[in-house]
Structure formats: C-alpha cells, structure tokens
Design an enzyme around this catalytic site. Structure first.
Site: not given
Ligand code: SAM
Length: 295
Positions: A43, A74, A98, A167, A170
């Site tokens: 990506q 979160h 992350d 998590d 998209d």
C-alpha cells in the site's frame, strides 16, 4: 481554519474512497508538514501533520488515524469486546499495524495476545514516527507479533481466541479479503464458544450501502450481531462511526452498566480512570441505536 495561524503551503490532503462507495462527499485536511511518504509492497503511505488533528497516518489515501481522536477508536474497539466477554484470556488483533489496539488491550489481564498484520513496513513506520500510538505495547512479553495475511492466519487457529479485533484497512487493497463472508465464517470458527469479535466498518452515512449488508453477512455465522457507535471527527465526513460486534452465544446488549463496571474495575483497576473516552456508561450507550439504524 485556526485564526492567526499561517501555513507555509496551501496543500490539502483529499481523502480517497474505495471503488463504488463514497459518492457524494469527501474530506480534506490541510497539510501543515509532510513527515513521510512512499509505497510498501502492499500500500501507499503518508504521514503528515494537520492543524487541529495533529499527526495523521493515511494508507492508500484513506485516513487510518489522527493524533487528536485515535484514542476514541482504540478504546472503543478494544475495551467493549474485551469487557463483553466474561473472562478473556486469548486475544487476537488482525491488522492494527499502528499498535493502538495493542496499547489498549495490554491493559487487560490477558494470557496471550497476537497481532497479525500483513505489512511489516507499516508497523515499523508507526513505531518510529508515531510511537505514542503503541506506547510500548509491542514490548509486552505476552504479545506475539506476526506478519501474515490475517485471512490465512485465522484459518489455522480454530476454537482458540476469546476475543478477536479486526482493525483492518477498508475493503480495498490487502484489506478486501477481510470483508468477505468466507473470512467472517473463519472468524466464527476461530473464536471459542463464548468468544466475541469486533469488526471496524465505516460511517453511519453508509448504513444502507454497507452496514446493513455486512450485518446480514455476519448473521450467517453469528447468532448475535450488534452495531456499536462512536464519534470519530477525523473519519469519513466526521459523522458517527460504526463497529460491529459478533458472538455465537453472548448478547452484548444484555449486560447492565453495573456488570460492565464491575468487570472493568476488576480487570483494569485505576487504568479505567485514565481512559479518555470509554466508560461503562458509554460502553452500554454505544450499543443503543436510533430507530434509523436498528437492524
Ligand atoms: N484504524 C484504522 C482504520 O480505521 O482504517 C486501521 C488501522 S491499521 C493501520 C490497518 C492495518 O490493516 C494496516 O496496518 C494494514 O497493513 C493491515 N491489513 C490490511 N489488510 C490486511 C490483511 N489481509 N491481513 C492482515 N493485516 C491487514
């Protein structure tokens, strides 16, 4: 725009949408400072600073987090499913590069935590440029960090996890596989009998377009499928944002505030008071939908 602030550039970040979805609106963030940009095997990435929002991470030109409100996301994606379970011991986050989900989940007395992200480079850049997101959680001795496709990993762990958090990015690029019915089936198989899963989904603006259909797909594999809502100013249009909770045997709406509070106090101790968005009352209320969004 903030008064009295001058910017060196007049550059704006315009958020992408995934094909065939966002049709009527888009979000723009002023770029105060570019920190890092490039492309991994999977990506495109960009880390920049924006007035009001602080540091922002975007993947494939879609916002993943902003420093100003990541704690809302979160806290709500970790503590709600973990406290819905009566005694979780084995925990998995799929994606979560992350480290924000890990930061919140290591606060619980879990025995084993796994994080499986497809992209090693996202994890490395978040640890280096956004260290406040994971806040040391990657160094917790209970954490097993793996780099693999979540879709493959989950198939290899049947009847194992008490709580699974999806998590992901998209449904575009590597995240697409995590929105398919076959993946939902494998998540159900990977959960223990009273296990609880949560899926990050999208803004309530897309209730008819995405949320309703996803809930219907999940209902093929889970008896209880419930929407959870939270405020996410930096996400799509700043409207209320939706996660989906799914379980084969546990109805999260049946938990009273006092049961949630008892569990939270016992497991989190004084860490509960240090949370910035989550409270047992907010947990309970986040599962109550206005008529418009009832399934
Ligand atoms: N909070 C964010 C959001 O709302 O979009 C998600 C953040 S996190 C950075 C998303 C992570 O999902 C990324 O690090 C990405 O590499 C990972 N990911 C995407 N597809 C994946 C897959 N098939 N298996 C495992 N991880 C995946």
């Amino acid at each position: 725009m903030q008064r009295g602030v001058t910017f060196k550039t007049d550059e704006w970040f315009i958020e992408n949408s995934f094909p065939g979805v966002r049709r009527c609106k888009t979000d723009a963030f002023r770029i105060q400072k570019k920190i890092l940009s490039g492309k991994t095997k999977y990506q495109e990435y960009l880390i920049f600073e924006s007035p009001g929002f602080g540091k922002i991470l975007a993947l494939d030109r879609i916002i993943q987090l902003s420093q100003s409100d990541e704690f809302i996301y979160h806290e709500m994606i970790a503590h709600v499913p973990l406290l819905t379970h009566s005694d979780p011991k084995r925990f998995l986050v799929v994606g979560g590069g992350d480290g924000g989900v890990l930061r919140e989940s290591v606060k619980h007395p879990l025995k084993e935590l796994y994080m499986v992200d497809i992209d090693k480079e996202v994890v490395a850049m978040a640890r280096k440029y956004l260290p406040f997101i994971s806040n040391g959680a990657f160094n917790d001795s209970r954490v097993n960090l793996l780099f693999a496709n979540g879709k493959t990993f989950i198939k290899e762990h049947k009847n194992y996890f008490d709580c699974i958090v999806i998590d992901s990015t998209d449904p575009v690029g590597p995240g697409k596989a995590l929105f398919e019915a076959s993946f939902y089936r494998d998540v159900a198989k990977s959960l223990t009998k009273d296990g609880v899963a949560i899926f990050q989904l999208g803004p309530f603006l897309d209730f008819n377009l995405i949320i309703k259909g996803t809930a219907k797909k999940l209902k093929r594999f889970f008896r209880y499928v419930n929407l959870e809502r939270l405020a996410m100013p930096s996400y799509s249009c700043g409207c209320e944002y939706c996660f989906i909770l799914a379980s084969k045997t546990v109805d999260p709406t049946k938990l009273s505030v006092s049961v949630i509070r008892g569990r939270a106090r016992k497991r989190l101790g004084s860490k509960l008071d240090a949370l910035k968005y989550y409270t047992p009352e907010v947990h309970h209320a986040s599962l109550v939908m206005p008529k418009l969004w009832q399934l």
